[in-house]
Scaffold this active site. Sequence first.
Site, short mmCIF file in Angstrom:
data_model
loop_
_atom_site.label_atom_id
_atom_site.label_comp_id
_atom_site.label_asym_id
_atom_site.label_seq_id
_atom_site.Cartn_x
_atom_site.Cartn_y
_atom_site.Cartn_z
N LYS A 1 -19.84 -35.38 -3.74
CA LYS A 1 -19.71 -34.04 -3.16
C LYS A 1 -18.39 -33.44 -3.61
CE LYS A 1 -22.41 -33.90 1.11
NZ LYS A 1 -22.32 -33.73 2.58
N ARG B 1 -19.26 -26.86 -18.62
CA ARG B 1 -20.54 -27.24 -18.00
C ARG B 1 -20.65 -28.73 -17.72
NH1 ARG B 1 -22.04 -23.13 -21.65
NH2 ARG B 1 -22.80 -21.26 -20.56
N HIS C 1 -15.99 -28.74 11.34
CA HIS C 1 -15.76 -27.70 10.35
C HIS C 1 -15.50 -26.35 11.02
CE1 HIS C 1 -17.90 -29.97 6.82
NE2 HIS C 1 -16.73 -30.49 7.16
N LYS D 1 -21.68 -45.99 2.86
CA LYS D 1 -21.90 -44.71 2.18
C LYS D 1 -22.66 -44.90 0.88
CE LYS D 1 -20.05 -40.24 1.17
NZ LYS D 1 -18.94 -39.28 1.34
N ASN E 1 -22.67 -36.72 8.37
CA ASN E 1 -21.89 -35.58 8.86
C ASN E 1 -21.82 -35.53 10.38
OD1 ASN E 1 -21.18 -34.35 6.34
ND2 ASN E 1 -23.31 -33.72 6.14
N GLU F 1 -13.49 -41.12 10.09
CA GLU F 1 -14.68 -41.36 9.27
C GLU F 1 -15.12 -42.82 9.36
OE1 GLU F 1 -16.40 -39.09 7.95
OE2 GLU F 1 -15.14 -37.39 7.41
#
Length: 454
Positions: free
Chosen positions: A233, A211, A342, A317, A335, A275
């Site tokens: 992420k 966890r 994607h 970022k 994004n 990016e």
Amino acid sequence: MASTATRPTLRFSLKPSTDSCVSRTDTSYLFLRCRNHTVRHPLLSSGLVGTNRIIDPVLKYDRTRSTVSATASPAETMEQSAVKTNSKVSTIVDVHLGDRSYSIYIGAGLFDEPDLLQMHVHGKRVLVVTNTIIAPLYLDKVINALTYGNSNISVDSVILPDGEKYKDMETLMKIFDKAIESRLDRRCTFVALGGGVIGDMCGFAAAAFLRGVNFIQIPTTLMAQVDSSVGGKTGINHRLGKNLIGAFYQPQCVLIDTDTLNTLPDRELASGLAEVVKYGLIRDAEFFEWQEKNMKALLARDPSALAYAIKRSCENKAEVVSLDEKESGLRATLNLGHTFGHAIETGFGYGQWLHGEAVAAGTVMAVDMSYRLGWIDESIVKRACNILQQAKLPTAPPEVMTMEMFKSYMAVDKKVADGLLRLILLKGSLGNCVFTGDYDRKALDETLHAFCKS
């Protein structure tokens, strides 16, 4: 800047922001940016709490760091003092997230500074997660850095197959298998050594194992250094969509040794530049203009050019993540081109194109759609296409992609809300964008038709 110095004026604008994102469908997002006019490039990472409280932060300026930040926490102060004055760290970018705050260390030869890694290790057990390409190059160096002068630390490693197609549940289980077989406990530390695939999977494993255990990001590709290693992420792909299974889980630190770019293939280097270009298009016009002048130097792997591109990308970022960690609105602007990209990765097959290649083509499609909506002028379209072509990146999807394929895969994108596809599109002058579902569907169809044969 000492805390007793005159505080800079903080200006707040209540008009719709052009360099953030606004959805006019079910929810409208309002973003307030603090401007410190006494420092040339300020990044005020905190100062807004909740929806109607404004905090007047005590500002400090630390010349070893690339940001202006709210007063450092005790943990951050300890980290600053631990970085030696003769360190090879050229830049430290802070990601401010309260008790989950952390630093991004950038410099050449950081694998030769064991203190940097060891001060972020929790407990005595470490699991390094890497792949078959990176392990022969850097695994021994990282293990040495983790254990140098410290016999208390024990290091295990798991070497995964390389490639986007292995970013799945079956491969993820190999990390858990190794951790359980090695009897690692909640005081252990996972270390992600590799590109974006390794970073995403190791982070997700760290979030789920017992966890949640400590983890460190050591990105070795430009793509990971400027984007995926920062912000927490983590996740894996599903056969029906990219990154649909995962968690937000922040690392203890990000260590970017720019020397790793010396072994990066040209195609991977170009992929990372997609990016970098993104940051200029959505929020940093000055950075975009710098890229236009320095793209040849970046492709030639000029150390100073690459170091600046990494630094500026991480600053952008870090600011966004500090304001919107869980992507409630502002962070979604990072994004740009990814919804189209994607779909390309999923439809064409994971690994057929690199992530940055798909994002580059997707970015051109998003820019095209923005122009069809009348939100940007033609000069931005030309500049976006030109810089991506200079970076040796594709500016159109593969011929196999059809309109129906795009629509099918975009329908399960993470940014869909209540059945409505929200997109990041450019609007206004260079460096501004919106995140919205309020657009003419005809423009989307026209863009898809222009880029697809069927």
